[in-house]
Design an enzyme around this catalytic site. Sequence first.
Site, short mmCIF file in Angstrom:
data_model
loop_
_atom_site.label_atom_id
_atom_site.label_comp_id
_atom_site.label_asym_id
_atom_site.label_seq_id
_atom_site.Cartn_x
_atom_site.Cartn_y
_atom_site.Cartn_z
N LYS A 12 9.12 -3.37 38.21
CA LYS A 12 9.24 -4.46 37.23
C LYS A 12 9.76 -5.73 37.93
CE LYS A 12 9.53 -1.20 33.44
NZ LYS A 12 10.10 -0.89 32.12
N HIS A 97 0.72 -2.32 30.05
CA HIS A 97 2.12 -1.96 29.82
C HIS A 97 2.62 -2.65 28.55
CE1 HIS A 97 6.42 -1.39 30.41
NE2 HIS A 97 6.12 -0.47 31.32
N GLU A 169 3.37 6.08 27.52
CA GLU A 169 4.73 5.56 27.50
C GLU A 169 5.12 5.20 26.06
OE1 GLU A 169 6.05 3.81 31.62
OE2 GLU A 169 4.98 2.30 30.48
#
Length: 256
Positions: A12, A97, A169
């Site tokens: 990240k 994401h 996720e």
Amino acid sequence: MARRPLVMGNWKLNGSKAFTQQLIAELKTELAEITGCDVAIAPPVMYLSEAEIALAGQSTIRLGAQNVDINTQGAFTGDISTAMLQEFCAKYIIIGHSERRTYHAESDQFIAKKFAALKTAGLTPVLCIGETEAENEAGQTQQVCARQIDAIINSLGVEAFNQAVIAYEPIWAIGTGKSATPAQAQAVHAFIRQHIAEKSQAVADQLIIQYGGSVNDTNAAELFSQPDIDGALVGGASLKATAFAEIVKAAEKAKA
């Protein structure tokens, strides 16, 4: 069929030149004996050059990236093309994401275009999917995951998932310290594989489905014991060499 696990670290917005050099040096030592698990790291794009140099002389750890643009060149300020990533030998590219979907308003359709760009370039998409806490509590987990997968299938066909990765996720578990139980995660992973199998069993059988969402060196082994969990997309724990290495070793052992 036996699927080779993949553990990938998503750094990240963390790191520096010195941090990149030090962490990779530690990872090379920690992972020197790994043969039964694929490993990748995705530093910030600014440090891909530093990472490529630091990874020279070994083949265990592959480079990845956290984002890509759908355009190949031109007046697209701040964006990164597939060709640029290839110049640094980046292979596994994260798209979809939840932080990109939320903070940058990236739609399922836009993410499908990124997926297509990566496939055209011969890179491996790591497609992140998952539901919010509200969607989970409303019993919509399967519906949300199916919608995000179908955006790819409807645009590119199910065969696009050959040599691709899905990372489940659950958004409520990312960076929160909460994690789906192994049984909860397995149920969703099994659904994802079955959803793909409805179009092609062969594609479903080879598809790597990672779990992401507060994966750490404590819960990894139990997660990897599940038959449809083929690895992990690791956030915070990937910034610590010993913790990340323990996750990789757990995957190698569980899938041996």
